[in-house]
Scaffold this active site. Structure first.
Site, mmCIF file in Angstrom:
data_model
loop_
_atom_site.group_PDB
_atom_site.id
_atom_site.type_symbol
_atom_site.label_atom_id
_atom_site.label_comp_id
_atom_site.label_asym_id
_atom_site.label_seq_id
_atom_site.Cartn_x
_atom_site.Cartn_y
_atom_site.Cartn_z
ATOM 1 N N GLU A 179 0.829 -1.214 0.000
ATOM 2 C CA GLU A 179 0.000 0.000 0.000
ATOM 3 C C GLU A 179 0.867 1.269 0.000
ATOM 4 O O GLU A 179 1.297 1.728 1.046
ATOM 5 C CB GLU A 179 -0.914 0.020 1.234
ATOM 6 C CG GLU A 179 -1.797 1.285 1.303
ATOM 7 C CD GLU A 179 -2.660 1.379 2.567
ATOM 8 O OE1 GLU A 179 -2.567 0.488 3.423
ATOM 9 O OE2 GLU A 179 -3.402 2.355 2.691
ATOM 10 N N LYS A 221 -2.674 -2.170 -2.912
ATOM 11 C CA LYS A 221 -3.681 -1.275 -2.325
ATOM 12 C C LYS A 221 -3.279 0.139 -2.724
ATOM 13 O O LYS A 221 -2.270 0.669 -2.251
ATOM 14 C CB LYS A 221 -3.729 -1.439 -0.803
ATOM 15 C CG LYS A 221 -4.717 -0.499 -0.116
ATOM 16 C CD LYS A 221 -5.105 -0.993 1.278
ATOM 17 C CE LYS A 221 -5.914 0.042 2.027
ATOM 18 N NZ LYS A 221 -6.532 -0.482 3.251
HETATM 19 C C1 5MM Z 1 -7.661 1.615 8.993
HETATM 20 O O1 5MM Z 1 -6.568 2.502 8.923
HETATM 21 C C2 5MM Z 1 -5.331 1.883 8.557
HETATM 22 C C3 5MM Z 1 -4.306 2.033 9.607
HETATM 23 O O2 5MM Z 1 -3.853 3.345 9.725
HETATM 24 P P1 5MM Z 1 -2.749 3.756 10.835
HETATM 25 O O3 5MM Z 1 -1.587 2.828 10.724
HETATM 26 O O4 5MM Z 1 -2.457 5.167 10.462
HETATM 27 O O5 5MM Z 1 -3.396 3.671 12.174
HETATM 28 C C4 5MM Z 1 -4.881 2.451 7.168
HETATM 29 O O6 5MM Z 1 -3.660 1.943 6.745
HETATM 30 C C5 5MM Z 1 -5.940 2.054 6.202
HETATM 31 O O7 5MM Z 1 -5.896 0.660 6.000
HETATM 32 C C6 5MM Z 1 -5.793 2.689 4.845
HETATM 33 O O8 5MM Z 1 -5.305 3.989 4.874
HETATM 34 C C7 5MM Z 1 -7.188 2.708 4.227
HETATM 35 O O9 5MM Z 1 -8.071 3.377 5.088
HETATM 36 P P2 5MM Z 1 -8.936 4.569 4.502
HETATM 37 O O10 5MM Z 1 -9.645 5.132 5.717
HETATM 38 O O11 5MM Z 1 -7.979 5.513 3.851
HETATM 39 O O12 5MM Z 1 -9.870 3.904 3.513
#
Ligand code: 5MM
Length: 340
Positions: A179, A221
Protein backbone atom coordinates in the site's frame (compact mmCIF):
# COMPACT_ATOMS: atom_id res chain seq x y z
CA UNK A 1 4.83 -23.87 -9.37
CA UNK A 2 5.44 -25.06 -5.78
CA UNK A 3 2.50 -25.80 -3.43
CA UNK A 4 3.38 -22.69 -1.41
CA UNK A 5 3.30 -20.39 -4.44
CA UNK A 6 0.06 -21.97 -5.62
CA UNK A 7 -1.48 -21.29 -2.22
CA UNK A 8 -0.38 -17.62 -2.41
CA UNK A 9 -2.06 -17.23 -5.79
CA UNK A 10 -5.25 -18.91 -4.55
CA UNK A 11 -5.42 -16.63 -1.49
CA UNK A 12 -4.68 -13.49 -3.51
CA UNK A 13 -7.41 -14.35 -6.00
CA UNK A 14 -9.89 -15.04 -3.19
CA UNK A 15 -9.14 -11.57 -1.74
CA UNK A 16 -10.29 -9.92 -4.97
CA UNK A 17 -13.02 -12.35 -6.00
CA UNK A 18 -15.83 -10.74 -8.03
CA UNK A 19 -18.04 -8.45 -5.93
CA UNK A 20 -15.88 -8.76 -2.81
CA UNK A 21 -13.39 -6.46 -1.14
CA UNK A 22 -11.46 -5.95 2.06
CA UNK A 23 -12.48 -4.28 5.32
CA UNK A 24 -9.58 -2.27 6.82
CA UNK A 25 -9.94 -2.22 10.61
CA UNK A 26 -6.24 -2.16 11.45
CA UNK A 27 -6.15 1.30 13.04
CA UNK A 28 -3.11 1.65 15.27
CA UNK A 29 -3.64 2.84 18.86
CA UNK A 30 -3.31 6.53 17.95
CA UNK A 31 -5.68 6.31 15.00
CA UNK A 32 -8.43 4.35 16.78
CA UNK A 33 -8.22 6.85 19.66
CA UNK A 34 -8.82 9.65 17.16
CA UNK A 35 -11.81 7.79 15.66
CA UNK A 36 -13.29 6.99 19.09
CA UNK A 37 -12.66 10.53 20.41
CA UNK A 38 -14.67 11.91 17.50
CA UNK A 39 -17.73 9.91 18.59
CA UNK A 40 -17.25 10.15 22.37
CA UNK A 41 -16.10 6.58 23.05
CA UNK A 42 -13.32 5.83 25.50
CA UNK A 43 -10.35 4.07 23.89
CA UNK A 44 -10.20 0.93 26.04
CA UNK A 45 -9.34 -2.64 25.03
CA UNK A 46 -12.92 -3.74 25.79
CA UNK A 47 -14.43 -1.02 23.62
CA UNK A 48 -12.07 -1.81 20.74
CA UNK A 49 -13.04 -5.50 20.99
CA UNK A 50 -16.74 -4.72 21.24
CA UNK A 51 -16.63 -2.41 18.21
CA UNK A 52 -14.52 -4.61 15.99
CA UNK A 53 -16.29 -7.86 16.92
CA UNK A 54 -19.62 -6.15 16.22
CA UNK A 55 -18.43 -5.51 12.66
CA UNK A 56 -16.84 -8.92 12.07
CA UNK A 57 -19.89 -10.86 13.28
CA UNK A 58 -22.43 -8.94 11.17
CA UNK A 59 -24.51 -11.72 9.65
CA UNK A 60 -23.75 -12.10 5.93
CA UNK A 61 -20.70 -9.79 5.92
CA UNK A 62 -18.72 -12.46 4.06
CA UNK A 63 -20.90 -12.02 1.02
CA UNK A 64 -19.12 -8.82 0.02
CA UNK A 65 -16.11 -8.81 2.35
CA UNK A 66 -13.40 -11.32 1.41
CA UNK A 67 -10.99 -10.42 4.20
CA UNK A 68 -10.36 -7.98 7.02
CA UNK A 69 -7.08 -6.37 8.01
CA UNK A 70 -6.57 -6.61 11.76
CA UNK A 71 -4.27 -4.86 14.22
CA UNK A 72 -1.89 -6.93 16.38
CA UNK A 73 -4.19 -6.67 19.41
CA UNK A 74 -7.27 -7.82 17.46
CA UNK A 75 -5.79 -10.99 15.96
CA UNK A 76 -5.18 -12.23 19.54
CA UNK A 77 -8.59 -11.29 20.97
CA UNK A 78 -11.45 -13.53 22.06
CA UNK A 79 -15.08 -12.54 22.33
CA UNK A 80 -16.83 -12.72 25.72
CA UNK A 81 -18.08 -16.27 24.94
CA UNK A 82 -14.46 -17.37 24.46
CA UNK A 83 -14.53 -17.59 20.63
CA UNK A 84 -11.41 -16.25 18.98
CA UNK A 85 -12.21 -13.44 16.56
CA UNK A 86 -10.12 -15.20 13.93
CA UNK A 87 -12.28 -18.33 14.26
CA UNK A 88 -15.46 -16.28 13.90
CA UNK A 89 -14.00 -14.73 10.74
CA UNK A 90 -13.14 -18.12 9.26
CA UNK A 91 -16.66 -19.35 9.99
CA UNK A 92 -18.03 -16.30 8.16
CA UNK A 93 -15.76 -16.90 5.14
CA UNK A 94 -13.66 -13.79 5.86
CA UNK A 95 -9.89 -14.20 5.52
CA UNK A 96 -7.89 -12.84 8.47
CA UNK A 97 -5.19 -10.32 7.51
CA UNK A 98 -2.75 -8.40 9.67
CA UNK A 99 -1.04 -4.99 9.51
CA UNK A 100 2.65 -5.62 10.08
CA UNK A 101 4.25 -2.22 9.56
CA UNK A 102 5.26 -0.23 12.61
CA UNK A 103 4.00 3.05 11.26
CA UNK A 104 5.16 5.95 9.08
CA UNK A 105 7.88 7.95 10.89
CA UNK A 106 9.56 11.27 10.03
CA UNK A 107 12.21 10.59 7.39
CA UNK A 108 15.62 11.82 8.56
CA UNK A 109 17.01 14.51 6.25
CA UNK A 110 13.72 15.00 4.41
CA UNK A 111 11.48 17.60 6.05
CA UNK A 112 7.78 16.85 5.81
CA UNK A 113 8.25 13.30 4.47
CA UNK A 114 7.65 9.88 6.01
CA UNK A 115 9.32 6.49 5.88
CA UNK A 116 7.52 3.37 7.11
CA UNK A 117 9.37 1.24 9.65
CA UNK A 118 9.00 -2.37 10.77
CA UNK A 119 11.44 -4.61 8.88
CA UNK A 120 13.60 -5.57 11.88
CA UNK A 121 12.38 -8.88 13.31
CA UNK A 122 9.65 -9.10 10.67
CA UNK A 123 10.44 -12.72 9.70
CA UNK A 124 9.84 -13.84 13.30
CA UNK A 125 6.66 -11.76 13.66
CA UNK A 126 5.28 -13.23 10.42
CA UNK A 127 5.89 -16.77 11.69
CA UNK A 128 3.81 -15.95 14.77
CA UNK A 129 1.00 -14.41 12.69
CA UNK A 130 0.86 -17.59 10.59
CA UNK A 131 0.37 -19.55 13.83
CA UNK A 132 -2.39 -17.12 14.84
CA UNK A 133 -4.23 -17.75 11.56
CA UNK A 134 -3.29 -14.82 9.29
CA UNK A 135 -3.53 -15.42 5.54
CA UNK A 136 -2.37 -12.03 4.29
CA UNK A 137 -0.55 -8.92 5.48
CA UNK A 138 -0.53 -5.18 4.92
CA UNK A 139 2.23 -2.54 4.93
CA UNK A 140 1.39 1.10 4.25
CA UNK A 141 3.83 3.72 2.96
CA UNK A 142 2.85 7.39 3.02
CA UNK A 143 3.76 9.78 0.22
CA UNK A 144 2.96 13.45 0.83
CA UNK A 145 2.41 16.03 -1.91
CA UNK A 146 3.56 19.57 -1.07
CA UNK A 147 6.06 22.26 -2.04
CA UNK A 148 8.99 20.39 -3.63
CA UNK A 149 7.86 17.03 -2.23
CA UNK A 150 7.74 14.09 -2.61
CA UNK A 151 11.47 13.63 -3.13
CA UNK A 152 12.85 10.76 -5.20
CA UNK A 153 14.56 9.49 -2.03
CA UNK A 154 11.27 9.25 -0.16
CA UNK A 155 9.53 7.41 -2.99
CA UNK A 156 12.39 4.96 -3.56
CA UNK A 157 13.12 4.29 0.12
CA UNK A 158 9.47 3.48 0.78
CA UNK A 159 9.26 1.30 -2.33
CA UNK A 160 12.37 -0.60 -1.23
CA UNK A 161 10.90 -1.25 2.23
CA UNK A 162 7.57 -2.37 0.71
CA UNK A 163 9.38 -4.84 -1.53
CA UNK A 164 11.49 -6.28 1.29
CA UNK A 165 8.32 -6.69 3.37
CA UNK A 166 6.53 -8.36 0.44
CA UNK A 167 9.37 -10.85 -0.10
CA UNK A 168 9.34 -11.83 3.58
CA UNK A 169 5.54 -12.30 3.50
CA UNK A 170 5.70 -14.64 0.53
CA UNK A 171 8.53 -16.60 2.14
CA UNK A 172 6.17 -17.12 5.12
CA UNK A 173 3.23 -18.13 2.85
CA UNK A 174 1.34 -14.86 3.40
CA UNK A 175 -0.03 -12.68 0.61
CA UNK A 176 1.40 -9.15 0.85
CA UNK A 177 -0.89 -6.18 0.32
CA UNK A 178 1.47 -3.41 -0.77
CA UNK A 179 0.00 0.00 0.00
CA UNK A 180 1.82 3.10 -1.21
CA UNK A 181 -0.68 5.79 -0.21
CA UNK A 182 -0.31 9.14 -1.97
CA UNK A 183 -2.13 11.42 0.45
CA UNK A 184 -5.02 13.49 -0.88
CA UNK A 185 -4.41 16.25 1.69
CA UNK A 186 -3.46 19.51 0.02
CA UNK A 187 -4.27 21.94 -2.75
CA UNK A 188 -2.71 19.95 -5.61
CA UNK A 189 -4.57 19.30 -8.84
CA UNK A 190 -5.42 16.03 -10.61
CA UNK A 191 -2.32 16.14 -12.87
CA UNK A 192 -0.01 16.41 -9.87
CA UNK A 193 -1.75 13.49 -8.18
CA UNK A 194 -1.35 11.53 -11.44
CA UNK A 195 2.39 12.27 -11.75
CA UNK A 196 3.19 11.45 -8.14
CA UNK A 197 1.10 8.26 -8.15
CA UNK A 198 2.71 7.12 -11.42
CA UNK A 199 6.24 7.74 -10.12
CA UNK A 200 5.41 5.93 -6.87
CA UNK A 201 3.90 2.88 -8.57
CA UNK A 202 6.74 2.62 -11.09
CA UNK A 203 9.31 2.71 -8.31
CA UNK A 204 7.33 0.13 -6.31
CA UNK A 205 7.09 -2.37 -9.18
CA UNK A 206 10.76 -1.93 -10.03
CA UNK A 207 11.64 -2.77 -6.42
CA UNK A 208 9.22 -5.71 -6.28
CA UNK A 209 10.93 -7.08 -9.40
CA UNK A 210 14.38 -6.60 -7.89
CA UNK A 211 13.36 -8.38 -4.66
CA UNK A 212 11.92 -11.41 -6.54
CA UNK A 213 8.36 -10.83 -5.39
CA UNK A 214 5.77 -12.94 -7.23
CA UNK A 215 3.17 -10.52 -8.55
CA UNK A 216 0.46 -13.18 -9.00
CA UNK A 217 0.57 -13.60 -5.22
CA UNK A 218 0.49 -9.86 -4.45
CA UNK A 219 -2.37 -7.39 -4.05
CA UNK A 220 -1.84 -3.66 -4.63
CA UNK A 221 -3.68 -1.28 -2.32
CA UNK A 222 -3.65 1.99 -4.22
CA UNK A 223 -4.81 5.52 -3.68
CA UNK A 224 -7.02 6.99 -6.39
CA UNK A 225 -5.71 9.75 -8.64
CA UNK A 226 -7.75 12.58 -7.18
CA UNK A 227 -7.55 16.35 -6.61
CA UNK A 228 -6.24 17.47 -3.21
CA UNK A 229 -8.98 17.90 -0.62
CA UNK A 230 -8.27 21.68 -0.51
CA UNK A 231 -7.93 22.14 -4.28
CA UNK A 232 -10.01 24.66 -6.23
CA UNK A 233 -12.16 23.07 -8.95
CA UNK A 234 -11.85 19.47 -7.84
CA UNK A 235 -11.98 16.88 -10.61
CA UNK A 236 -15.28 15.15 -11.38
CA UNK A 237 -16.06 11.47 -10.73
CA UNK A 238 -15.48 10.62 -14.37
CA UNK A 239 -12.15 12.47 -14.46
CA UNK A 240 -10.95 10.71 -11.29
CA UNK A 241 -11.99 7.32 -12.68
CA UNK A 242 -10.29 7.86 -16.05
CA UNK A 243 -7.10 9.32 -14.57
CA UNK A 244 -6.80 6.51 -12.01
CA UNK A 245 -7.30 3.76 -14.58
CA UNK A 246 -4.84 5.43 -17.02
CA UNK A 247 -2.27 5.73 -14.27
CA UNK A 248 -2.65 2.07 -13.24
CA UNK A 249 -2.44 0.90 -16.86
CA UNK A 250 0.82 2.87 -17.20
CA UNK A 251 2.44 1.45 -14.11
CA UNK A 252 0.95 -1.82 -12.81
CA UNK A 253 1.94 -5.12 -14.48
CA UNK A 254 -0.95 -7.32 -15.62
CA UNK A 255 0.34 -10.20 -13.47
CA UNK A 256 -0.70 -8.49 -10.21
CA UNK A 257 -3.59 -10.46 -8.63
CA UNK A 258 -5.74 -7.40 -8.07
CA UNK A 259 -5.95 -3.75 -7.10
CA UNK A 260 -7.96 -2.59 -4.09
CA UNK A 261 -8.37 1.06 -3.22
CA UNK A 262 -8.09 2.93 0.05
CA UNK A 263 -10.59 5.74 0.62
CA UNK A 264 -8.07 8.24 2.04
CA UNK A 265 -10.61 10.73 3.43
CA UNK A 266 -13.25 10.56 0.67
CA UNK A 267 -16.88 10.41 1.78
CA UNK A 268 -18.36 6.91 1.90
CA UNK A 269 -20.68 7.28 -1.10
CA UNK A 270 -18.01 9.27 -3.00
CA UNK A 271 -15.56 6.34 -2.65
CA UNK A 272 -18.23 3.92 -3.92
CA UNK A 273 -19.07 6.18 -6.84
CA UNK A 274 -15.42 6.48 -7.93
CA UNK A 275 -14.91 2.70 -7.79
CA UNK A 276 -18.08 2.10 -9.77
CA UNK A 277 -17.08 4.61 -12.46
CA UNK A 278 -13.72 2.88 -12.89
CA UNK A 279 -15.34 -0.51 -13.29
CA UNK A 280 -17.64 0.88 -15.95
CA UNK A 281 -14.69 1.84 -18.14
CA UNK A 282 -14.39 -1.67 -19.60
CA UNK A 283 -12.15 -4.71 -19.42
CA UNK A 284 -8.95 -4.27 -17.34
CA UNK A 285 -6.00 -6.60 -16.67
CA UNK A 286 -6.82 -6.90 -12.92
CA UNK A 287 -9.95 -6.81 -10.76
CA UNK A 288 -10.48 -3.35 -9.19
CA UNK A 289 -12.05 -3.56 -5.75
CA UNK A 290 -11.96 -1.83 -2.35
CA UNK A 291 -10.07 -2.00 0.94
CA UNK A 292 -11.67 0.95 2.66
CA UNK A 293 -11.27 1.87 6.30
CA UNK A 294 -13.17 5.08 6.93
CA UNK A 295 -15.47 4.79 3.90
CA UNK A 296 -16.79 1.43 5.17
CA UNK A 297 -16.88 2.28 8.86
CA UNK A 298 -18.00 5.92 9.07
CA UNK A 299 -21.79 5.44 9.38
CA UNK A 300 -21.49 2.19 11.30
CA UNK A 301 -19.15 3.75 13.88
CA UNK A 302 -21.46 6.72 14.47
CA UNK A 303 -24.49 4.47 14.93
CA UNK A 304 -22.71 2.07 17.29
CA UNK A 305 -21.18 4.89 19.34
CA UNK A 306 -24.57 6.49 19.97
CA UNK A 307 -25.50 3.42 22.07
CA UNK A 308 -23.15 0.44 21.73
CA UNK A 309 -25.57 -2.07 23.25
CA UNK A 310 -28.90 -0.98 21.80
CA UNK A 311 -27.52 -0.07 18.36
CA UNK A 312 -25.44 -3.16 17.68
CA UNK A 313 -27.82 -4.57 15.06
CA UNK A 314 -28.54 -1.21 13.39
CA UNK A 315 -24.80 -0.45 13.18
CA UNK A 316 -24.21 -3.86 11.57
CA UNK A 317 -26.97 -3.11 9.08
CA UNK A 318 -25.21 0.11 8.03
CA UNK A 319 -21.93 -1.73 7.54
CA UNK A 320 -23.63 -4.50 5.52
CA UNK A 321 -25.23 -1.89 3.30
CA UNK A 322 -21.89 -0.16 2.57
CA UNK A 323 -20.22 -3.52 1.93
CA UNK A 324 -22.98 -4.43 -0.52
CA UNK A 325 -22.80 -1.04 -2.29
CA UNK A 326 -19.04 -1.41 -2.72
CA UNK A 327 -19.44 -5.04 -3.83
CA UNK A 328 -21.70 -3.77 -6.60
CA UNK A 329 -19.28 -0.93 -7.44
CA UNK A 330 -16.47 -3.49 -7.76
CA UNK A 331 -18.49 -4.90 -10.68
CA UNK A 332 -19.63 -1.55 -12.09
CA UNK A 333 -23.21 -2.31 -11.04
CA UNK A 334 -23.82 0.36 -8.40
CA UNK A 335 -26.35 3.18 -8.82
CA UNK A 336 -27.18 6.10 -6.50
CA UNK A 337 -30.81 4.90 -6.40
CA UNK A 338 -29.62 1.86 -4.42
CA UNK A 339 -28.36 4.04 -1.56
CA UNK A 340 -31.85 4.46 -0.09
C1 5MM B 1 -7.66 1.62 8.99
O1 5MM B 1 -6.57 2.50 8.92
C2 5MM B 1 -5.33 1.88 8.56
C3 5MM B 1 -4.31 2.03 9.61
O2 5MM B 1 -3.85 3.35 9.73
P1 5MM B 1 -2.75 3.76 10.83
O3 5MM B 1 -1.59 2.83 10.72
O4 5MM B 1 -2.46 5.17 10.46
O5 5MM B 1 -3.40 3.67 12.17
C4 5MM B 1 -4.88 2.45 7.17
O6 5MM B 1 -3.66 1.94 6.74
C5 5MM B 1 -5.94 2.05 6.20
O7 5MM B 1 -5.90 0.66 6.00
C6 5MM B 1 -5.79 2.69 4.84
O8 5MM B 1 -5.31 3.99 4.87
C7 5MM B 1 -7.19 2.71 4.23
O9 5MM B 1 -8.07 3.38 5.09
P2 5MM B 1 -8.94 4.57 4.50
O10 5MM B 1 -9.65 5.13 5.72
O11 5MM B 1 -7.98 5.51 3.85
O12 5MM B 1 -9.87 3.90 3.51
Amino acid sequence: MSKKLEQLVTTAQAMVAPGRGILAIDESMGTIKKRFDAVGIENTEDNRLDYRSMMLTADGLGEHISGAILFDETIRQKMPDGTRLVDAMNDAGILPGIKVDKGAKDMAGFDGEKITEGLDGLRERLAEYVELGAKFCKWRAVITIGDDIPSRSCIDSNAHALARYAALCQEAGLVPIVEPEVLMNGTHDLDTSFDVTEATLKSLFQQLYEQNVMLEGTVLKASMVISGDQADNRASTQEVAEATVDCLLNSVPAAVAGVVFLSGGQGDVEATEHLNAMNQLGELPWPLSFSYGRALQEGCLKEWAADPKANRASAQKILLHRARMNGLAAQGEWGSDLEG
